[in-house]
Structures are given as C-alpha cells and as structure tokens.
Design a protein around this motif. Structure first.
Motif, mmCIF file in Angstrom:
data_model
loop_
_atom_site.group_PDB
_atom_site.id
_atom_site.type_symbol
_atom_site.label_atom_id
_atom_site.label_comp_id
_atom_site.label_asym_id
_atom_site.label_seq_id
_atom_site.Cartn_x
_atom_site.Cartn_y
_atom_site.Cartn_z
ATOM 1 N N LEU A 406 -3.683 -1.044 22.457
ATOM 2 C CA LEU A 406 -4.409 -2.113 21.766
ATOM 3 C C LEU A 406 -4.577 -3.324 22.675
ATOM 4 O O LEU A 406 -5.646 -3.949 22.725
ATOM 5 C CB LEU A 406 -3.673 -2.488 20.482
ATOM 6 C CG LEU A 406 -4.340 -3.563 19.623
ATOM 7 C CD1 LEU A 406 -5.757 -3.158 19.251
ATOM 8 C CD2 LEU A 406 -3.515 -3.826 18.366
ATOM 9 N N GLY A 407 -3.519 -3.688 23.410
ATOM 10 C CA GLY A 407 -3.646 -4.792 24.357
ATOM 11 C C GLY A 407 -4.648 -4.474 25.452
ATOM 12 O O GLY A 407 -5.382 -5.359 25.913
ATOM 13 N N LEU A 485 -9.845 4.801 23.254
ATOM 14 C CA LEU A 485 -8.574 4.291 22.750
ATOM 15 C C LEU A 485 -8.662 3.950 21.262
ATOM 16 O O LEU A 485 -7.754 4.262 20.489
ATOM 17 C CB LEU A 485 -8.158 3.056 23.546
ATOM 18 C CG LEU A 485 -7.709 3.287 24.997
ATOM 19 C CD1 LEU A 485 -7.417 1.964 25.680
ATOM 20 C CD2 LEU A 485 -6.484 4.188 25.053
ATOM 21 N N VAL A 486 -9.757 3.308 20.858
ATOM 22 C CA VAL A 486 -9.878 2.888 19.460
ATOM 23 C C VAL A 486 -10.027 4.091 18.533
ATOM 24 O O VAL A 486 -9.379 4.173 17.489
ATOM 25 C CB VAL A 486 -11.070 1.923 19.296
ATOM 26 C CG1 VAL A 486 -11.360 1.661 17.822
ATOM 27 C CG2 VAL A 486 -10.786 0.613 20.004
ATOM 28 N N VAL A 488 -9.569 7.522 19.214
ATOM 29 C CA VAL A 488 -8.658 8.660 19.353
ATOM 30 C C VAL A 488 -7.202 8.231 19.212
ATOM 31 O O VAL A 488 -6.458 8.751 18.392
ATOM 32 C CB VAL A 488 -8.887 9.368 20.708
ATOM 33 C CG1 VAL A 488 -7.919 10.527 20.874
ATOM 34 C CG2 VAL A 488 -10.319 9.873 20.808
ATOM 35 N N VAL A 489 -6.793 7.244 20.020
ATOM 36 C CA VAL A 489 -5.380 6.851 20.038
ATOM 37 C C VAL A 489 -5.018 6.020 18.808
ATOM 38 O O VAL A 489 -4.053 6.309 18.106
ATOM 39 C CB VAL A 489 -5.067 6.070 21.331
ATOM 40 C CG1 VAL A 489 -3.624 5.595 21.328
ATOM 41 C CG2 VAL A 489 -5.337 6.958 22.550
ATOM 42 N N LEU A 490 -5.816 4.980 18.534
ATOM 43 C CA LEU A 490 -5.495 4.064 17.438
ATOM 44 C C LEU A 490 -6.028 4.536 16.101
ATOM 45 O O LEU A 490 -5.696 3.962 15.070
ATOM 46 C CB LEU A 490 -6.047 2.673 17.753
ATOM 47 C CG LEU A 490 -5.523 2.054 19.072
ATOM 48 C CD1 LEU A 490 -6.211 0.730 19.338
ATOM 49 C CD2 LEU A 490 -4.010 1.861 19.010
ATOM 50 N N GLY A 491 -6.869 5.582 16.091
ATOM 51 C CA GLY A 491 -7.347 6.161 14.842
ATOM 52 C C GLY A 491 -8.313 5.288 14.071
ATOM 53 O O GLY A 491 -8.368 5.368 12.843
ATOM 54 N N LEU A 510 -9.060 -0.842 12.245
ATOM 55 C CA LEU A 510 -7.923 -0.008 12.627
ATOM 56 C C LEU A 510 -6.983 0.159 11.438
ATOM 57 O O LEU A 510 -6.786 -0.778 10.651
ATOM 58 C CB LEU A 510 -7.149 -0.651 13.790
ATOM 59 C CG LEU A 510 -7.926 -0.952 15.065
ATOM 60 C CD1 LEU A 510 -7.010 -1.604 16.086
ATOM 61 C CD2 LEU A 510 -8.546 0.307 15.627
ATOM 62 N N PRO A 511 -6.387 1.348 11.301
ATOM 63 C CA PRO A 511 -5.362 1.511 10.268
ATOM 64 C C PRO A 511 -4.081 0.787 10.679
ATOM 65 O O PRO A 511 -3.748 0.691 11.863
ATOM 66 C CB PRO A 511 -5.170 3.024 10.202
ATOM 67 C CG PRO A 511 -5.543 3.504 11.570
ATOM 68 C CD PRO A 511 -6.641 2.587 12.037
ATOM 69 N N LEU A 512 -3.354 0.261 9.693
ATOM 70 C CA LEU A 512 -2.086 -0.393 10.006
ATOM 71 C C LEU A 512 -1.058 0.592 10.528
ATOM 72 O O LEU A 512 -0.152 0.209 11.274
ATOM 73 C CB LEU A 512 -1.537 -1.096 8.755
ATOM 74 C CG LEU A 512 -2.388 -2.267 8.228
ATOM 75 C CD1 LEU A 512 -1.732 -2.875 7.011
ATOM 76 C CD2 LEU A 512 -2.596 -3.314 9.307
ATOM 77 N N THR A 513 -1.199 1.857 10.143
ATOM 78 C CA THR A 513 -0.324 2.920 10.646
ATOM 79 C C THR A 513 -1.181 3.891 11.437
ATOM 80 O O THR A 513 -2.071 4.532 10.899
ATOM 81 C CB THR A 513 0.377 3.652 9.489
ATOM 82 O OG1 THR A 513 1.128 2.704 8.724
ATOM 83 C CG2 THR A 513 1.303 4.726 10.026
ATOM 84 N N ALA A 514 -0.921 3.986 12.739
ATOM 85 C CA ALA A 514 -1.730 4.838 13.601
ATOM 86 C C ALA A 514 -1.449 6.305 13.286
ATOM 87 O O ALA A 514 -0.376 6.655 12.785
ATOM 88 C CB ALA A 514 -1.430 4.547 15.067
#
Length: 530
Positions: A406-407, A485-486, A488-491, A510-514
C-alpha cells in the motif's frame, strides 16, 4: 422454421422441430405461413364484418322503429289511449327481431308493454326515446331487439369460410409434399449417399445427376470436386507440413521474445527498486544531517563549557558562575533532546517503511499512521521542490492488510504526479485522502492539480511499458505495478478521473481485510504516467 423453434420454443417442442425432415419442415412452414395470417388477421376481419352486420341489420332498423314510435306515440300517450298505442306496438312487434317495447307515460308510468318470452338478454340491443308534445316531454318509449339471428347467420358464414380454408390448406400441403418428394428430396437423398461415399474415400465412381436442374448442377459440382480431391490431397498435406513447421518456428521465436521481454521487465524493476531505495536513503541521510550536526555542535559547546567550569573550580566558584553553568547545560540538553527526537522520528519512520517494503508482511495497522509515515519519507524528496504533499486521512481506520504494497502504491502515485503532472517551475499540490465508504471498505484518493491526462491516453495508463516520457525518467511500469498491487495483492479496485489542465485523481476502493489467497512480492517504486 426449425431455427425459430430452436430459439423460442420449450425443450420438447425444439426437439420435435429438430427431428423434422427438410421436406416436412418446408411443408409445415408453408402451411403455417398460410394458416397463421388467417388466424391472426381473421378475428379482426370477422369482428369488423360482425359489427357492420349488426349496424346494418339491427341497429339501423332499431333506430327506424324508435323514430317511428317517437312520432306516432304523442297523441296516444297524451290522451292515455292504450288501445291505439297497443296497435302501433303490435305492428312493430311483427318483426321477429323486436323482442320488447315499453311505452311509459311521464305521469302514470307504464302504458303499454309488449315482450316476447325466452329471449337471452346478452344478445339484445336497446334504444330509448323521449316522447315530446308541444315542446314538453310527456313519456318515453324503449325498444329492444335481439341480434341472435344475425349472430347465427354470421357463425354459419364463418364455419363455411373456415372449412374452405382448411380444404385449401390440405390440398396445398399434399401438392407441396408431392412436389418436394419428387423434385427435391429424392435427388437430395441420392446426393447424400454420394457424399457419404466420397467421405469414405471411394473416389472411383462418378456422381450421377438425376435431372438437369439446380440439383443436377450440384451433382456435377460434386463430381468435379471428386476429380480434384485426390490431386489436392497430396498438395494439402505438403502445405500443412510446411505451415506446421513455420508455426513451430514462430512459436519458438515468440517464446524467446517473451523470455527476453520478461528479463528486461525484471531488470527494469530491479534497477528502479535500487534507484528508489538509494534516493530514499540519500534523502533520509540528508535530513539526519541537520539534527545530528546540531547535536555535535551542542555537545562540543557543552564540553568546552564543562572544561572552563572545571578550570575555574581551582579558583573557587561563585554562585553566579554556577547558575550560568547549570543554565547552559539545561539549554544544551533541551537542544540535544529535540534534535535527537527529530532524528529518532526520522529513523523510526524510515525503519517502518523499510521493513514494510522489504518484507511485504501482512499486519494490522492504522491507516492514518501508515500514510503519515509514508508521506514523511516521500516528503524528504519533495522538501527542496515547490510541490506540496497534503494528507487528509482520519484516525481510527484500521486495516488488516499489507502496508508495504500500500505504501508503494502511494509512493508510485505521488512520484508519478511529481514527474508528469507539473511543468518546470510550477508549484504543484498532491493530496492523499481517505474515507470509509462501506462497513468493510475504505476509499483512497490521490489527487493532483496538474496538467491532467489526455482522453487518448486515459485508457492506456495502466498498460505495461506505456509512457509518454520514455528516456526522460519514465519506464512505463509504475502505474502497471500500482494496478497489480491494488487489484491482486490488496484485493481492491482502482480507476482514474482526469480533465486536461484541471488535474488527475486516482480513486482506490480497498477492503479493510485483504484477501488471504495472495502472497505479495516487493515491486519497484518508480512510477510512470501516461
């Protein structure tokens, strides 16, 4: 017709339509073409004819009878002459379609009533007239007629027309069936047998034409095809072999090109990652220079003060000298504490960002703190430029996700804006904001007030290796990495909103829970914008 059945009918009817032969399908189609228009248009025509018949044979006559009684009844009603009125009524009742006549006096009520028994009320039509004498209403007449006889005759006519149509349909179907069998189906069955023989490899016997018509021309064409088939077979095999070899060669070249491209992409990512890390380290080192330099200066000053105070002890220390020494030490200590706290804050932020970037581990974190840490490290590189980096992230938004990726997304988007959105000497502003948009989701925005993105490039900015500044600081991978990243990784999801000369906004949800099924990998931090 079979296609229509396949598209619009239930499964059993579709199966029946597929089972029909060509001959039966054509005959049924023609029969339906004759019958369906009659069934669709017939009721409208029949109703129109029925209305005309009722109008001509019943309503017109009813109107005439009502007009006649309206003209003859004033005197019998005025003089209450029931026999005279009855005589007029009986003359009208001679018509078998007239079933009821009621003559009423305005003062006395019913004067004459004539009615035929056992007449259904649903087939009646009625007309009422007011009887006037010298301009004053004195009574009323009501005439009822039945339309049963007209309806019966009309029904008989419809039955005769339907029977004629049915006979015409049967004769047409039989004639068409006979024509199709002799002229179409028998030659087609012969051609089918010849086609099966050719498909089995029996090319010696010719294909015979039954008639010199379109089917015969088709048979001649099949025979010509048979004669050419063997010659083409060997040539076709040779061509297939040559093209297969060419395809294998092209496939190998494509695989090699893809491997080369992948290696080049990996190399660019490694180079950009090292460059970003070097820039980050250099920026942090430069920022640490000031507080550490202050600490060294203050420490040297305190040492000199302590040495001078120690030398003065041999001669005796006055109360004023002691107070001055203590005051200088306190001031120096405060300066040391502030400078060391500033250095510790820089080192702590850099340490957390560095750990997140290198490990890409999942953890629970506060979004506000994470954005502040990222902004602090990025702000080091923006400190000596004219650009502003603002954050508007409320506290209390906790995420169970990957702070490192995310960073990296924030770093790429902010650096992308700095590189592409603002021209030389332009003081730009980049704002990172967040808000809760659902119980389990957060909306993040990275917005700049720069030059914007042209509509031609707006749909291509997330494509790999797409850049408008190739060789000028853009590699074409930054926004592609952000997108991966947004999503695939962060969902989550990401979209871009931009107007030329009004700025660009990247909106992420983004979901609060990946999601748990993805293990993120560190990617390069160098951005690129279309």
């Amino acid at each position: 017709m079979v296609d229509m059945l396949n598209a619009e009918s239930p499964p059993r009817l579709r199966a029946w339509g597929r089972a029909l032969s060509l001959k039966r399908s054509i005959v049924v189609g023609i029969a339906l073409g004759i019958l369906l228009p009659a069934l669709i248009v017939g009721p409208f025509l029949a109703r129109e004819i029925y209305v005309r018949e009722i109008q001509a044979r019943s309503q017109t006559l009813l109107h005439q009878y009502a007009s006649m009684l309206e003209q003859t009844m004033p005197n019998p009603i005025w003089y209450v002459d029931a026999p005279a009125a009855q005589a007029f009524v009986n003359s009208v009742m001679l018509n078998p379609d007239v079933v009821r006549i009621l003559v009423e006096d305005a003062s006395l009520g019913h004067l004459v009533l004539a009615e035929k028994p056992n007449v259904p009320k649903d087939s009646r039509i009625q007309e009422m007239r007011t009887v006037v004498r010298n301009g004053l209403p004195i009574g009323r007449i009501t005439v009822d007629m039945t339309t049963a006889q007209v309806e019966q005759q009309f029904f008989y006519t419809l039955v005769r027309v339907a029977a004629a149509l049915l006979v015409q349909l049967v004769v047409s179907c039989l004639l068409l069936f006979w024509l199709f069998e002799g002229r179409l189906m028998r030659p087609l069955r012969q051609l089918h047998r010849d086609a099966d023989r050719l498909a089995g490899g029996e090319l010696a016997s010719p294909v015979l034409a039954v008639r010199d018509d379109e089917i015969g021309a088709l048979a001649h064409g099949m025979d010509h095809m048979r004669s050419q088939l063997f010659a083409f077979q060997s040539e076709l095999e040779q061509r297939v072999q040559e093209r297969t070899q060419a395809l294998e060669t092209a496939n190998q070249e494509l695989l090699q090109a893809m491997a080369t491209l992948k290696n080049a992409q990996d190399e660019i990512q490694r180079t950009d990652r090292l460059a970003a890390l070097g820039a980050l380290v250099a920026g942090v080192a430069h920022e640490l220079n000031t507080p550490i330099g202050v600490c060294v200066t203050v420490a040297s000053t305190l040492r000199e003060t302590s040495d001078s105070f120690e030398a003065s002890l041999a001669q005796g220390v006055t109360r004023g000298a002691l107070s001055t020494y203590v005051s200088h030490n306190q001031q120096g200590t405060e300066i040391l504490m502030r400078s060391l706290a500033q250095a510790a804050e820089l080192i702590g932020g850099f340490k957390q960002v560095a750990v997140d970037r290198t490990s890409a581990q999942r953890r629970v974190f506060d979004l506000h703190a994470m954005v502040v840490e990222t902004a602090m490290t990025i702000g080091i590189s923006l400190k000596h430029s004219n650009h502003q980096l603002l954050t508007d992230v409320p506290t209390g938004i906790h995420m169970d996700s990957y702070p490192g990726p995310l960073g990296q997304v924030f770093s790429n988007l902010i650096a992308n804006a700095v590189l592409h959105a603002f021209g030389p000497g332009v003081a730009g502003r980049v704002t990172v904001s967040a808000r809760s948009c659902a119980p389990q989701a957060v909306e993040l925005r990275v917005q700049d007030n720069g030059c914007g993105i042209t509509p031609a490039n707006l749909n291509r900015i997330f494509d790999p290796f797409f850049t408008t500044r190739l060789g000028q600081g853009g590699s074409g991978l930054g926004l592609n990495i952000v997108y991966n990243l947004v999503t695939v990784v962060l969902g989550g999801s990401i979209r871009v909103e931009s107007t030329v000369n009004q700025g660009t906004t990247f909106v992420m949800v983004l979901p609060l829970t990946a999601p748990n099924s993805v293990t993120p990998e560190p990617a390069c931090e160098h951005p690129d914008r279309a």
